[in-house]
Enzyme design. Structure first.
Site, PDB file in Angstrom:
ATOM      1  N   TYR A   1      -0.989   0.172  10.413  1.00 53.25           N
ATOM      2  CA  TYR A   1      -1.142  -0.420   9.084  1.00 53.25           C
ATOM      3  C   TYR A   1      -0.032   0.060   8.156  1.00 53.25           C
ATOM      4  O   TYR A   1       0.590  -0.737   7.430  1.00 53.25           O
ATOM      5  CB  TYR A   1      -2.514  -0.049   8.531  1.00 53.25           C
ATOM      6  CG  TYR A   1      -2.775  -0.477   7.116  1.00 53.25           C
ATOM      7  CD1 TYR A   1      -3.134  -1.787   6.817  1.00 53.25           C
ATOM      8  CD2 TYR A   1      -2.704   0.444   6.075  1.00 53.25           C
ATOM      9  CE1 TYR A   1      -3.395  -2.173   5.512  1.00 53.25           C
ATOM     10  CE2 TYR A   1      -2.964   0.072   4.770  1.00 53.25           C
ATOM     11  CZ  TYR A   1      -3.308  -1.243   4.495  1.00 53.25           C
ATOM     12  OH  TYR A   1      -3.566  -1.622   3.200  1.00 53.25           O
TER      13      TYR A   1
ATOM     14  N   LYS B   1       2.830  -2.245   6.319  1.00 58.83           N
ATOM     15  CA  LYS B   1       3.008  -2.295   4.872  1.00 58.83           C
ATOM     16  C   LYS B   1       4.424  -1.891   4.467  1.00 58.83           C
ATOM     17  O   LYS B   1       4.979  -2.415   3.494  1.00 58.83           O
ATOM     18  CB  LYS B   1       1.980  -1.399   4.187  1.00 58.83           C
ATOM     19  CG  LYS B   1       0.554  -1.935   4.254  1.00 58.83           C
ATOM     20  CD  LYS B   1       0.431  -3.293   3.573  1.00 58.83           C
ATOM     21  CE  LYS B   1      -1.007  -3.786   3.531  1.00 58.83           C
ATOM     22  NZ  LYS B   1      -1.144  -5.098   2.861  1.00 58.83           N
TER      23      LYS B   1
ATOM     24  N   SER C   1       0.839  -1.192   0.000  1.00 57.10           N
ATOM     25  CA  SER C   1       0.000   0.000   0.000  1.00 57.10           C
ATOM     26  C   SER C   1       0.874   1.242   0.000  1.00 57.10           C
ATOM     27  O   SER C   1       2.002   1.233   0.519  1.00 57.10           O
ATOM     28  CB  SER C   1      -0.911   0.013   1.238  1.00 57.10           C
ATOM     29  OG  SER C   1      -1.552   1.262   1.385  1.00 57.10           O
TER      30      SER C   1
END
Length: 365
Positions: A154, A158, A141
């Protein structure tokens, strides 16, 4: 020569492959001819089909290492090979890191970093024994390469996933290629939950240079490419699928009105100045008000030689020396003469050349 991607006879495993981006990846692999196994905790709402093929669903809680080992053992028993592994499972709820606490952050990192690591390790024996080589695709991402307020854990996971892919690309070469697909914003069935109404979703899409969000199938196309022989020499790479990225926020702050052309016709205003009557006036007039020290020079030069015209007053100043008026640069003569007067002492020129070798008393220096 036309080249097409044909994954017929190959087996692919897609984690989290039943919804959203994962479903798009599953369908793209099916369209390319692969046999696809999609795993998730919950079954899909309906069969995942494409080009006359249907993906097989196997339930698994990927946070449980024993469940992951059982999943890969079943793939070995049923297919005997694994050509492509797509680590797509992941996600995060929105919320500030401090409000969520350490336990929730740890679970987010576990799902988005440790689960792909665990599945890759469990799949490695099947992958390295695959004839013709195998491929692992990590679904990353843009949150891993920019600040991610509201999804800090998050974004950190990533970022680690992309680094993991580059490291495995070195450790597992040449049998297994490992790459990352770095996704931007993708339109899924849950887009309105994240971005709001259809109008708000369209407004979000307009912030992307390509003026829209990606479709799940476009993420799948990138995975199909990296799994194919066309990417046979690509490993340790990050393929950005984000429509051009995001326009930097500071540009909007610095230029709130990108179209400033209507404001620029003010440039002809300097032509109305008194000294701008001649053709070159528009280029010179703007500099004169900024340099008022030039005005005394122009005022004093005009009365001294009124008949000479505006172009020659500066050349009339050295007319005290008639012989130097002819050369093209007469203004240089006055300055050197003033400098040479103190540099002409009588003593050094009268010395004979023989005296240069003798020591000089202090008074002669």
């Amino acid at each position: 020569m036309t080249r097409t991607i044909d994954l017929a006879g190959r087996v692919a495993l897609v984690t989290g492959g039943t919804r959203g981006v994962g479903a798009g990846i599953t369908r793209a692999l099916l369209a390319a001819g692969a046999q696809v196994v999609a795993c998730a905790r919950r079954p899909p709402d309906g069969p995942l089909t494409e080009a006359g093929r249907t993906a097989r669903f196997l339930p698994a809680d990927l946070r449980d290492p024993e469940a992951v080992a059982g999943l890969l053992q079943r793939v070995r028993d049923d297919y005997g090979r694994l050509d492509t592994l797509v680590n797509n499972a992941g996600g995060t709820p929105y919320g500030d890191l401090a409000e969520g606490g350490a336990r929730r952050a740890a679970r987010i990192v576990e799902l988005n970093l440790l689960v792909p690591l665990t599945v890759s390790l469990a799949a490695y024996p099947l992958l390295r024994g695959c004839p013709g080589g195998a491929a692992v695709v990590m679904v990353g991402s843009v949150s891993g390469s920019r600040p991610s307020p509201g999804s800090a854990a998050y974004g950190a996971a990533k970022a680690g996933l992309e680094n993991l892919a580059r490291s495995l690309a070195v450790e597992w070469a040449p049998e297994v290629r490992v790459n990352t697909v770095v996704l931007g914003m993708v339109r899924t069935e849950r887009s309105e939950v994240h971005y709001g109404t259809a109008e708000q979703l369209a407004a979000v899409g307009r912030t992307v240079p390509l003026r829209r969000l990606a479709e799940p199938g476009e993420a799948g196309d990138a995975c199909v490419y990296l799994a194919s022989d066309l990417a046979g020499y690509i490993s340790g790479a990050s393929l950005a699928v984000h429509g051009g990225g995001e326009r930097p926020a500071f540009l909007a702050a610095a230029h709130p009105q990108p179209r400033i052309a209507p404001d620029t016709p003010a440039s002809p205003e300097p032509q109305a100045a008194p000294g701008a009557a001649s053709p070159p006036g528009p280029l010179v007039v703007p500099d004169i008000p900024a340099r008022p020290e030039l005005w005394p020079v122009l005022d004093t030069a005009a009365p001294s030689e009124p008949q000479a015209g505006p172009d020659t007053p500066a050349r009339r100043t050295p007319q005290a020396a008639p012989d130097t008026a002819a050369p093209p640069e007469p203004r240089v003569a006055p300055a050197p003469l003033a400098r040479r007067e103190p540099q002409a002492p009588p003593a050094p020129p009268t010395r004979p050349s023989a005296e240069r070798g003798r020591p000089r008393p202090e008074g002669e220096r």
